[in-house]
Design an enzyme around this catalytic site. Structure first.
Site, short mmCIF file in Angstrom:
data_model
loop_
_atom_site.label_atom_id
_atom_site.label_comp_id
_atom_site.label_asym_id
_atom_site.label_seq_id
_atom_site.Cartn_x
_atom_site.Cartn_y
_atom_site.Cartn_z
N GLY A 142 0.78 -1.23 0.00
CA GLY A 142 0.00 0.00 0.00
C GLY A 142 0.81 1.28 0.00
O GLY A 142 0.24 2.37 -0.06
N GLY A 168 2.89 2.09 -2.37
CA GLY A 168 3.03 2.54 -3.74
C GLY A 168 4.23 2.00 -4.49
O GLY A 168 4.72 2.64 -5.43
N LYS A 169 4.73 0.80 -4.09
CA LYS A 169 5.90 0.23 -4.78
C LYS A 169 5.68 0.12 -6.28
O LYS A 169 6.52 0.54 -7.07
CB LYS A 169 6.22 -1.17 -4.22
CG LYS A 169 6.81 -1.22 -2.86
CD LYS A 169 7.31 -2.62 -2.53
CE LYS A 169 6.22 -3.65 -2.59
NZ LYS A 169 5.23 -3.53 -1.51
N THR A 170 4.55 -0.48 -6.67
CA THR A 170 4.31 -0.72 -8.09
C THR A 170 4.17 0.59 -8.85
O THR A 170 4.70 0.74 -9.96
CB THR A 170 3.06 -1.60 -8.28
OG1 THR A 170 3.27 -2.86 -7.64
CG2 THR A 170 2.79 -1.85 -9.76
N SER A 171 3.45 1.55 -8.28
CA SER A 171 3.28 2.85 -8.95
C SER A 171 4.62 3.55 -9.13
O SER A 171 4.91 4.09 -10.20
CB SER A 171 2.35 3.75 -8.12
OG SER A 171 1.07 3.19 -8.03
N ASP A 197 4.83 -9.34 -7.32
CA ASP A 197 3.87 -9.02 -6.27
C ASP A 197 2.50 -9.60 -6.64
O ASP A 197 1.94 -9.27 -7.68
CB ASP A 197 3.77 -7.49 -6.14
CG ASP A 197 2.88 -7.06 -4.98
OD1 ASP A 197 2.21 -7.94 -4.41
OD2 ASP A 197 2.87 -5.87 -4.66
N THR A 235 -4.08 -1.46 -3.18
CA THR A 235 -3.34 -2.55 -2.54
C THR A 235 -3.95 -2.99 -1.21
O THR A 235 -4.10 -4.19 -0.98
CB THR A 235 -1.86 -2.16 -2.37
OG1 THR A 235 -1.30 -1.92 -3.67
CG2 THR A 235 -1.07 -3.29 -1.71
#
Length: 589
Positions: A22, A24-27, A49, A504
């Site tokens: 949550g 924001g790793k992917t963003s 992930d 997330t």
């Protein structure tokens, strides 16, 4: 604190992102990959992930081989399925024993290998192949991984005993992993992968966090773990930092003040590294255009109508349900940082105020003697605290004492590292919870942290095994044996999942619900914490935040089958009786 820009991008060929769910790793990983690709670098973005929304961001199907991203020059993406990889790994471990060992033994082994550690090892197996693939490395200037392995996983991979077969007949403990001999052919590849990770000229680790207390603490813990095993080229990236936009709005100002306070108290571990920020945005970063605007700081806000909605169900609706049904045991569950402790405190306070005898117990390591309530006392309410470190220490001592009767030093080294897994703490703390339940049977007991479905099944499987096999590592206390069946009794136990109205946290809460269902537990309520939907604000950015929440509230309404309530975001931390009463809202008739 400086804004993160293209000038600050690490120059290493490998970038690993880590952080709590949550944050924001992917963003962040996707946005930076797009920016690097726009600069002319050929970039491969890899996700391991299970909650990753890469396919939604790029609006195209991704596979386990590099796929060209439409609309982004030089960018390729690859989506690995860690759950599928974990299934393959589990079968490699258990398959050879089918038909040779009793069914109860196989069930125990399978449940041991159903936890997060197994998924992580299996995911590492997948991206280690990529990390050491010379053909792939030659094709790309930069390879970005949007999830990094934990220190625990990497330490296990470096233990010689982890690769042996000495645990083959010792399947009665609570191992999340078991021996790695099914992956023996990849052993040399893992050594090369770890070598790449610890080479500062090859790899940079980007710790993604938010300007909030819990995510910052978690980032510091991960940083310390990984630094100790040689991954020392680290950068801290604080996602979602808001600067003054509308000083006339007290809600916006309070939001900024809470962030500032958390950053002032940033752990020393993080302060020792370069740290930058990316600005708060009120929308989901769900397209290439939005991510490009975010990185380049383009204005993307637009005027919207207020979506303040007083018909959204408030937490008092759940309280009324509990007053009517009077469950004996209430669990508040959810991933770290969503506010389980606050929710548990509020439920306890309100039930006690309504005249019920309540016992509230917490595992929060920061909790002081009177916990959330400070020096205030509440009639009908007693509070206790379980110290996870003490419980884990006691449990480890018990397991190691039994293991030392039959194992050599090498074997014990593996057991010690295996005990560092998340499951160990869950099991040790659950044993302590079980004792609390035994001691407070005349009260409603509220527990602010609970084990996953995997841990409950692991305890169940181990107990079944103990009934048939005489040897064991950690004995199951009578209090645990008594509690396990009660958890599946919907009249006795209520489970409330706490989440946030963001992608997330909702995905993770959904997986938690499925995990609990697998263990025979049903979820009564979903609680959406820190919601802006019913907050009255003139802030343009927070109004857009309200709008972005509506999608996730609709999603939660469907998943929970209308069994959800909300808690509003509040200006000051909800501490003490007065602070907790901020969360009340109006009862929906």
């Amino acid at each position: 604190m400086e804004r993160f820009t293209i000038e600050h991008f690490p120059k290493t060929p490998f970038l690993f992102f880590t952080g709590k769910g949550g944050v924001g790793k992917t963003s962040v990983a996707s946005s930076l990959s797009i920016s690097m690709a726009n600069e002319g670098k050929k970039v491969l973005l890899i996700s391991t992930d299970p909650a990753s929304n890469l396919q939604d961001i790029f609006n195209q199907t991704l596979y386990n081989t590099p796929t060209k991203i439409e609309g982004a020059e030089n960018l390729y993406a690859l989506n690995l399925d860690p759950e599928l990889a974990a299934q393959k790994y589990k079968e490699q471990m258990v398959g050879p024993y089918r038909g040779k060992l009793p069914e109860v033994v196989l069930q125990n082994m399978e449940e041991q290998l159903s936890g997060a550690c197994t998924v992580e090892i299996a995911a590492f197996n997948e991206f280690a192949q990529l990390l050491t693939n010379p053909t792939l490395i030659e094709q790309f200037d930069t390879i970005v991984f949007d999830t990094a392995p934990t220190g625990h996983t990497l330490r296990l991979l470096q233990l010689p005993s982890a690769w042996s077969t000495f645990l083959d007949e010792n399947t009665t403990g609570t191992s999340c992993l078991g021996p790695l001999k099914g992956l023996e052919p990849q052993r040399e590849m893992y050594k090369k992968a770890v070598s790449q990770l610890t080479n500062a000229a090859q790899t940079a680790l980007i710790l993604v966090t938010r300007p909030e207390t819990n995510p910052l603490k978690e980032a510091a813990r991960a940083s310390h773990e990984l630094y100790d095993i040689g991954i020392q080229n680290q950068i801290v990236l604080i996602n979602g930092y808001m600067q003054n936009l509308n000083q006339n709005d007290d809600i916006e100002q309070a939001f900024i003040n809470r962030q500032s306070k958390a950053l002032e108290e940033m752990p020393e571990q993080l302060q020792s590294f370069e740290h930058y920020y990316l600005p708060f945005v009120p929308y989901s970063l769900s397209s290439i255009e939005l991510m490009q605007a975010w990185i380049t700081d383009e204005e993307v806000l637009h005027e919207i109508a207020s979506v303040e909605d007083t018909s959204i169900p408030k937490i008092e609706q759940m309280i009324m349900d509990y007053l009517q049904r009077k469950p004996k045991l209430i669990f508040t569950m959810g991933k770290g940082g969503v506010g389980k402790t606050t929710v548990a405190s509020y439920i306890a306070l309100r039930l006690a105020e309504e005249g019920l005898s309540v016992h509230l117990t917490t595992t929060d390591p920061a909790a002081h003697l009177n916990w959330t309530f400070g020096d205030e006392t509440v009639e009908n309410l007693t509070v206790s605290r379980i110290d996870p470190k003490v419980e884990v220490s006691n449990y480890e001592a018990e397991v190691l004492a039994k293991a030392s009767e039959t194992m050599n030093e090498e074997g014990l080294a593996f057991v010690k590292e295996d005990l560092a897994s998340p499951c160990t703490e869950e099991i040790a703390v659950f044993r302590a919870f079980a004792n609390v339940v035994e001691d407070h049977q005349d009260e409603i007991i509220i527990i602010d942290t609970a084990p996953t479905g995997h841990t409950l099944l692991l305890l169940d499987a181990t107990e079944s095994y103990h009934r048939e096999i005489s040897r064991s590592q950690g004995d199951i206390p009578a209090s645990v044996s008594n509690l396990l069946p009660r958890l599946r009794d919907a009249n006795y136990t209520s489970v409330a999942i706490t989440t946030l109205s963001e992608a997330t946290p909702v995905y993770e809460a959904t997986r938690l619900q499925e995990d609990l269902k697998r263990a025979g537990l049903s979820v009564d309520w979903w609680i959406v914490n820190q919601s802006f939907t019913t907050v009255s604000t003139t802030s343009k950015i927070l109004k857009q935040k309200q709008q972005s929440e509506s999608k996730w509230l609709q999603e939660i309404q469907l998943i929970s089958k209308d069994r959800y309530v909300t808690i509003p975001w509040v200006k000051t931390a909800p501490l003490g009786i007065k602070g907790l009463h901020q969360l009340k809202g109006e009862l929906i008739k």
